[in-house]
Design a protein around this motif. Structure first.
Motif, PDB file in Angstrom:
ATOM      1  N   SER A   1     -19.859  43.933  -9.400  1.00 57.87           N
ATOM      2  CA  SER A   1     -18.913  43.523  -8.364  1.00 57.87           C
ATOM      3  C   SER A   1     -18.975  44.402  -7.122  1.00 57.87           C
ATOM      4  CB  SER A   1     -17.483  43.529  -8.916  1.00 57.87           C
ATOM      5  OG  SER A   1     -17.344  42.565  -9.945  1.00 57.87           O
ATOM      6  N   THR A   2     -19.616  45.562  -7.234  1.00 59.52           N
ATOM      7  CA  THR A   2     -19.803  46.418  -6.053  1.00 59.52           C
ATOM      8  C   THR A   2     -21.107  46.083  -5.328  1.00 59.52           C
ATOM      9  OG1 THR A   2     -20.956  48.198  -7.241  1.00 59.52           O
ATOM     10  CG2 THR A   2     -18.547  48.291  -7.176  1.00 59.52           C
ATOM     11  N   HIS A   3     -21.919  45.225  -5.931  1.00 59.85           N
ATOM     12  CA  HIS A   3     -23.202  44.840  -5.331  1.00 59.85           C
ATOM     13  C   HIS A   3     -23.222  43.391  -4.839  1.00 59.85           C
ATOM     14  CE1 HIS A   3     -24.885  48.609  -6.531  1.00 59.85           C
ATOM     15  NE2 HIS A   3     -24.867  48.342  -7.831  1.00 59.85           N
ATOM     16  N   ILE A   4     -22.513  42.492  -5.557  1.00 62.16           N
ATOM     17  CA  ILE A   4     -22.547  41.064  -5.237  1.00 62.16           C
ATOM     18  C   ILE A   4     -21.125  40.534  -5.102  1.00 62.16           C
ATOM     19  CG2 ILE A   4     -23.228  38.768  -6.021  1.00 62.16           C
ATOM     20  CD1 ILE A   4     -25.513  40.048  -7.565  1.00 62.16           C
ATOM     21  N   GLY A   5     -20.849  39.867  -3.968  1.00 62.74           N
ATOM     22  CA  GLY A   5     -19.566  39.215  -3.762  1.00 62.74           C
ATOM     23  C   GLY A   5     -19.763  37.715  -3.651  1.00 62.74           C
ATOM     24  N   LEU A   6     -18.829  36.953  -4.210  1.00 60.30           N
ATOM     25  CA  LEU A   6     -18.915  35.490  -4.175  1.00 60.30           C
ATOM     26  C   LEU A   6     -17.637  34.894  -3.617  1.00 60.30           C
ATOM     27  CD1 LEU A   6     -20.132  32.674  -5.020  1.00 60.30           C
ATOM     28  CD2 LEU A   6     -18.970  33.005  -7.224  1.00 60.30           C
ATOM     29  N   LEU A   7     -17.786  34.010  -2.623  1.00 62.62           N
ATOM     30  CA  LEU A   7     -16.680  33.185  -2.147  1.00 62.62           C
ATOM     31  C   LEU A   7     -16.944  31.767  -2.658  1.00 62.62           C
ATOM     32  CD1 LEU A   7     -14.144  32.630  -0.547  1.00 62.62           C
ATOM     33  CD2 LEU A   7     -15.538  32.346   1.500  1.00 62.62           C
ATOM     34  N   PRO A   8     -16.207  31.338  -3.702  1.00 65.18           N
ATOM     35  CA  PRO A   8     -16.459  30.005  -4.259  1.00 65.18           C
ATOM     36  C   PRO A   8     -15.983  28.901  -3.325  1.00 65.18           C
ATOM     37  CG  PRO A   8     -14.584  31.018  -5.340  1.00 65.18           C
ATOM     38  CD  PRO A   8     -15.157  32.057  -4.413  1.00 65.18           C
ATOM     39  N   GLN A   9     -16.245  27.678  -3.741  1.00 64.41           N
ATOM     40  CA  GLN A   9     -15.963  26.528  -2.883  1.00 64.41           C
ATOM     41  C   GLN A   9     -14.468  26.309  -2.680  1.00 64.41           C
ATOM     42  OE1 GLN A   9     -17.090  21.872  -3.282  1.00 64.41           O
ATOM     43  NE2 GLN A   9     -18.744  23.313  -3.685  1.00 64.41           N
ATOM     44  N   ASN A  10     -13.682  26.433  -3.732  1.00 59.37           N
ATOM     45  CA  ASN A  10     -12.239  26.194  -3.629  1.00 59.37           C
ATOM     46  C   ASN A  10     -11.481  27.336  -4.303  1.00 59.37           C
ATOM     47  OD1 ASN A  10     -12.188  23.454  -2.391  1.00 59.37           O
ATOM     48  ND2 ASN A  10     -13.294  22.910  -4.260  1.00 59.37           N
ATOM     49  N   PRO A  11     -11.427  28.506  -3.666  1.00 58.63           N
ATOM     50  CA  PRO A  11     -10.725  29.636  -4.284  1.00 58.63           C
ATOM     51  C   PRO A  11      -9.230  29.353  -4.408  1.00 58.63           C
ATOM     52  CG  PRO A  11     -11.284  30.143  -1.997  1.00 58.63           C
ATOM     53  CD  PRO A  11     -11.963  28.850  -2.331  1.00 58.63           C
ATOM     54  N   VAL A  12      -8.649  29.846  -5.490  1.00 57.59           N
ATOM     55  CA  VAL A  12      -7.230  29.618  -5.759  1.00 57.59           C
ATOM     56  C   VAL A  12      -6.424  30.793  -5.219  1.00 57.59           C
ATOM     57  CG1 VAL A  12      -5.488  29.268  -7.546  1.00 57.59           C
ATOM     58  CG2 VAL A  12      -7.776  28.277  -7.813  1.00 57.59           C
ATOM     59  N   VAL A  13      -5.419  30.477  -4.403  1.00 61.57           N
ATOM     60  CA  VAL A  13      -4.559  31.512  -3.818  1.00 61.57           C
ATOM     61  C   VAL A  13      -3.416  31.828  -4.775  1.00 61.57           C
ATOM     62  CG1 VAL A  13      -3.079  32.146  -1.882  1.00 61.57           C
ATOM     63  CG2 VAL A  13      -5.078  30.683  -1.493  1.00 61.57           C
TER      64      VAL A  13
ATOM     65  N   ASP B   1     -17.195  45.195  -0.131  1.00 58.82           N
ATOM     66  CA  ASP B   1     -18.237  46.089   0.382  1.00 58.82           C
ATOM     67  C   ASP B   1     -19.534  45.995  -0.428  1.00 58.82           C
ATOM     68  OD1 ASP B   1     -19.201  47.882   2.240  1.00 58.82           O
ATOM     69  OD2 ASP B   1     -18.568  49.642   1.113  1.00 58.82           O
ATOM     70  N   THR B   2     -20.038  44.766  -0.572  1.00 57.99           N
ATOM     71  CA  THR B   2     -21.229  44.522  -1.368  1.00 57.99           C
ATOM     72  C   THR B   2     -22.478  44.429  -0.491  1.00 57.99           C
ATOM     73  OG1 THR B   2     -20.850  42.127  -1.255  1.00 57.99           O
ATOM     74  CG2 THR B   2     -19.943  43.303  -3.152  1.00 57.99           C
ATOM     75  N   ASP B   3     -23.624  44.597  -1.125  1.00 58.84           N
ATOM     76  CA  ASP B   3     -24.898  44.448  -0.432  1.00 58.84           C
ATOM     77  C   ASP B   3     -25.243  42.982  -0.212  1.00 58.84           C
ATOM     78  OD1 ASP B   3     -25.823  47.388  -0.734  1.00 58.84           O
ATOM     79  OD2 ASP B   3     -25.392  46.796  -2.794  1.00 58.84           O
ATOM     80  N   ILE B   4     -24.758  42.131  -1.136  1.00 59.81           N
ATOM     81  CA  ILE B   4     -25.092  40.712  -1.127  1.00 59.81           C
ATOM     82  C   ILE B   4     -23.804  39.903  -1.116  1.00 59.81           C
ATOM     83  CG2 ILE B   4     -26.196  38.828  -2.409  1.00 59.81           C
ATOM     84  CD1 ILE B   4     -28.024  41.044  -3.649  1.00 59.81           C
ATOM     85  N   LEU B   5     -23.747  38.915  -0.231  1.00 61.23           N
ATOM     86  CA  LEU B   5     -22.570  38.058  -0.109  1.00 61.23           C
ATOM     87  C   LEU B   5     -22.989  36.607  -0.312  1.00 61.23           C
ATOM     88  CD1 LEU B   5     -19.555  37.872   0.528  1.00 61.23           C
ATOM     89  CD2 LEU B   5     -20.119  37.875   2.965  1.00 61.23           C
ATOM     90  N   LEU B   6     -22.383  35.950  -1.303  1.00 67.24           N
ATOM     91  CA  LEU B   6     -22.665  34.559  -1.625  1.00 67.24           C
ATOM     92  C   LEU B   6     -21.487  33.702  -1.181  1.00 67.24           C
ATOM     93  CD1 LEU B   6     -23.776  35.188  -5.338  1.00 67.24           C
ATOM     94  CD2 LEU B   6     -25.262  35.169  -3.319  1.00 67.24           C
ATOM     95  N   LEU B   7     -21.748  32.645  -0.432  1.00 66.15           N
ATOM     96  CA  LEU B   7     -20.671  31.789   0.068  1.00 66.15           C
ATOM     97  C   LEU B   7     -21.003  30.328  -0.200  1.00 66.15           C
ATOM     98  CD1 LEU B   7     -21.303  34.017   2.787  1.00 66.15           C
ATOM     99  CD2 LEU B   7     -18.885  33.484   2.831  1.00 66.15           C
ATOM    100  N   ASP B   8     -20.099  29.660  -0.892  1.00 69.25           N
ATOM    101  CA  ASP B   8     -20.308  28.258  -1.246  1.00 69.25           C
ATOM    102  C   ASP B   8     -19.515  27.376  -0.286  1.00 69.25           C
ATOM    103  OD1 ASP B   8     -20.935  25.890  -2.428  1.00 69.25           O
ATOM    104  OD2 ASP B   8     -20.141  26.386  -4.406  1.00 69.25           O
TER     105      ASP B   8
END
Length: 261
Positions: free
Chosen positions: A75-87, A156-163
């Protein structure tokens, strides 16, 4: 850090959604995955974030199997923003973005000045510092998406994934979000891999594009190399003409379809 997929097979139940896929997103660049609905784009991002295990093949991070990383370390290297995150109900912008710092917390320790500094920097990069005490539920779609990206930045990740980070947003918000992501990429050298539906925005903002069809990677390269009318026909079944974007000088897809004369 370098993330890499090799001969990857992914799926649910008895069906393979992604088949024999190999890809190595370039470090410090913006990569976009294109393809029709159901072709495996979101499934692929989930596997990169280790939310879905490979059936065959492997994913490596800096030449180490993704499965070998402890969850908190990953989790310190890869971050993911999914398609429909739940608030979470009733949560403020500040409290939500602070959650991005949890992977760095030691047991029984509290958040540090560094954690709060990084969160404030993340809010600033997304131009939402003035919203820090607002309830996330009260925000517009564009503002809420900025908060989610700020949360990913605080990680603060090296890789950011965004759906699909721009889905359901007005065009002005789409441009603002993608401009912000480009700024993040340039300032922090973050490797960004995202799924976009808008081909023209993908061509404008991507350094590199992957085109998927029915779970298979059929073409990859720089936008100007691969965005052609032939590829659009193969991937989307779309009859179109590809011209040069007069502003960005990237490929610009014009669907033929029917039109009023």
């Amino acid at each position: 850090m370098q993330i890499k997929a090799e001969q990857l097979y992914l799926g649910y139940d008895e069906e393979n959604i992604v088949k024999n896929l190999s890809m190595t997103p370039p470090i410090g660049k913006i990569s976009v995955i294109l393809g029709a609905n159901g072709c495996g784009k979101s499934t692929l991002l989930k596997s990169f974030a280790r939310l879905l295990d490979a059936r065959k093949g492997q994913i490596t991070l800096d030449e180490k199997s993704l499965s070998s990383y402890k969850t908190k370390t990953l989790s310190t290297h890869i971050g993911l923003l999914p398609q429909n995150p739940v608030v979470p109900e009733g949560i403020s912008v500040m409290d939500l973005v602070l959650r991005g710092r949890y992977p760095y917390q030691k047991m029984f320790s509290s958040l540090t000045k560094k954690d709060f500094d990084i969160v404030h920097q993340s809010l600033s990069m997304m131009n939402i510092e003035d919203l820090h005490d607002k309830n996330v539920d009260e925000l517009s779609g564009g503002q809420r998406q900025r908060v989610w990206i700020a949360l990913s930045l605080a990680q603060d990740t090296d890789i950011l994934l965004l759906d699909e980070p721009t889905t359901y947003l007005d065009i002005s918000y789409q441009i603002e979000i993608l401009d912000s992501l480009m700024t993040i990429n340039k300032k922090k050298n973050t490797t960004i891999v995202m799924v976009l539906h808008d081909i023209n925005l993908a061509a404008r903002y991507a350094d590199y594009i992957y085109a998927l069809k029915e779970g298979e990677l059929i073409k990859e390269g720089k936008p100007e190399e691969i965005i052609t009318s032939e590829l659009m026909k193969e991937v989307y079944g779309l009859d179109c003409k590809v011209i040069e974007d007069p502003i960005a000088h990237s490929p610009f897809v014009i669907p033929k379809g029917q039109y009023h004369q």
